[in-house]
Design an enzyme around this catalytic site. Structure first.
Site, short mmCIF file in Angstrom:
data_model
loop_
_atom_site.label_atom_id
_atom_site.label_comp_id
_atom_site.label_asym_id
_atom_site.label_seq_id
_atom_site.Cartn_x
_atom_site.Cartn_y
_atom_site.Cartn_z
N SER A 207 -13.77 48.69 17.03
CA SER A 207 -14.25 50.07 16.97
C SER A 207 -14.67 50.55 18.35
O SER A 207 -14.62 49.82 19.33
CB SER A 207 -15.44 50.17 16.02
OG SER A 207 -16.59 49.66 16.65
N LYS A 208 -15.10 51.78 18.36
CA LYS A 208 -15.55 52.43 19.59
C LYS A 208 -16.58 51.59 20.35
O LYS A 208 -16.61 51.59 21.57
CB LYS A 208 -16.16 53.79 19.22
CG LYS A 208 -15.77 54.89 20.18
CD LYS A 208 -16.27 56.22 19.72
CE LYS A 208 -16.42 57.17 20.90
NZ LYS A 208 -15.26 57.24 21.78
#
Ligand code: GLU
Length: 435
Positions: A207-208
């Site tokens: 994820s980010k």
């Protein structure tokens, strides 16, 4: 029959690299086999599928050179066709209406599963089976009249003549239902290949928080599209030998689905940066120069007073060090401005050190007296000055670097002095030490 694949993103914001990797695998597979690669925009979620989100899909595909063989199909334009498919299923007895809430406010249409155990052969995961008890009937049209994802997805794959569905393995469980729908609609069932999830070092979905996760982030951070393409192609696939840096042509030639791995693929940001640096190193010098200059211009660091030859010499010094274009202003700024920033730690450690001021003044005098100002003569002068002052050369090298570049490290000091030239070096040495 023509081999036909598709990338079918649901545009909901930015494009995650996991989605894009699915597009890359579809593209490589299709280009390897010779077929058509299509784009279907699954934009039925009107709230999330904004025009910006659709644009983000196009921009990401463009940037990575994922060419399609035809116009994109917008799923939202096919609602009537989806409802017609539901109607056919009602007619043939494979679907039925049900007032689920018993509210009389409308009936949903449910698909009648075959009631048998099901199996299919996934080109990545092998033979997969599911018991009839785990395959209950399901809604294909909601009571408000909107078609559900499963129906739209299958009806559109039939409409587009898709022969191979290559997608993320979050859809594996759906596939049993999808196959039952294809069969009930009397359409040939495509082959399926479900791609492993992309995970971080801890094995959790990438994820980010793990670094750049959206295609746009990579672009903004100044990474090369070809490097991202190459890296993502190797995420869950390998060419069967130890090649890593591979051109598009090489990837196309080597790409087969039997070497896609079933286990999750780990995104290693360090490895990706290495890959990007490899692409920068291999770039033709002229391309590298103009890209480098564009980055300087973007940050107001370029001015026409600098010659191509000067730029060329700066590039030669930094080529091995710059890992992405976004590092250019930081690593090369001092070649193009006198207002370069100073690294606070380096100033404290090197310039505020006892004796540093005296060493630099002596160096300035020695440099001023040189006939030629090149890497060899400045190095000789520095070593001689150190000896006269009874200190090791590093006592002069470190403060000199910080004074003329503002940075604690960088390319070969004596070569960068030569590129900067005597006047600028002496002017920088004459400046007061920053606080
Ligand atoms: N829109 C779905 C997704 O992005 C499509 C899945 C598929 O490729 O069938 O997950």
């Amino acid at each position: 029959m023509t081999l036909r694949t598709r990338f079918a993103p649901s545009p909901t914001g930015q494009v995650h690299i996991g989605n894009l990797r699915a597009a890359i695998f579809n593209w490589l597979y299709t280009r390897h086999e010779g077929g058509q690669f299509l784009l279907r925009v699954e934009d039925t979620d009107r709230e999330r599928s904004t025009p910006e989100a659709v644009q983000a899909v196009f921009a990401a595909m463009d940037w990575l050179g994922l060419t399609t063989d035809g116009e994109p199909l917008y799923q939202s334009t096919r609602r009537e066709a989806h409802l017609a498919a539901a109607e056919r299923l009602l007619q043939s007895g494979r679907a039925y209406k049900l007032d689920k809430g018993g509210t009389g406010r409308g009936e949903a249409i449910l698909f009648k599963m075959p009631g048998t155990d099901m199996a299919f052969h996934d080109l990545v995961k092998g033979d997969l089976t599911k018991a009839a008890a785990d395959l209950p009937d399901f809604v294909i049209v909601r009571s408000d009249g909107t078609p559900v994802f499963h129906l739209a997805n299958v009806a559109d794959d039939i409409h587009m003549g898709i022969t191979h569905v290559i997608r993320g393995d979050d859809h594996v469980e759906n596939t049993f239902r999808h196959i039952a729908l294809f069969q009930a609609l009397e359409a040939p069932v495509p082959q399926y290949a479900h791609l492993p999830m992309i995970v971080n070092a801890q094995g959790k979905p990438y994820s980010k928080r793990d670094g750049a996760a959206y295609v746009g982030d990579f672009r903004e951070k100044g990474y090369e599209a070809d490097a991202l393409f190459n890296y993502l192609a190797l995420l869950g696939w390998n060419p069967g030998d130890d090649r890593e840096v591979m051109s598009r042509e090489e990837l196309i030639a080597a790409f087969t689905l039997d070497r896609v791995q079933a286990k999750p693929a780990q995104f290693d940001f360090k490895k990706f940066e290495w890959m990007n640096a490899e692409y920068l190193k291999r770039m033709p010098a002229a391309d590298y120069r103009s890209r480098f200059r564009r980055e300087l211009e973007k940050h107001g660091l370029w001015s026409p007073e600098y010659t191509e030859d000067y730029l060329d010499r700066v590039c030669a010094l930094l080529r091995e060090r710059v890992k992405s274009w976004s590092e250019v202003p930081m690593q090369a700024g001092y070649f193009f401005t006198e207002h370069y920033p100073f690294d606070a730690d380096a100033v404290r450690k090197r310039l505020h050190k006892e004796g540093a001021g005296g060493h630099l003044a002596a160096l300035a005098a020695a440099f001023g007296a040189l006939d030629a100002f090149d890497a060899a003569s400045t190095e000789a002068a520095l070593r001689a000055t150190a000896e006269t002052r009874g200190v090791g050369a590093s006592e002069l090298i470190h403060p000199l670097r910080v004074a003329v570049t503002g940075l604690p490290g960088g390319p070969s000091l004596f070569h960068l002095l030569e590129v900067l030239g005597r006047d600028r070096v002496l002017a920088r040495l004459a400046r007061p030490v920053p606080n």
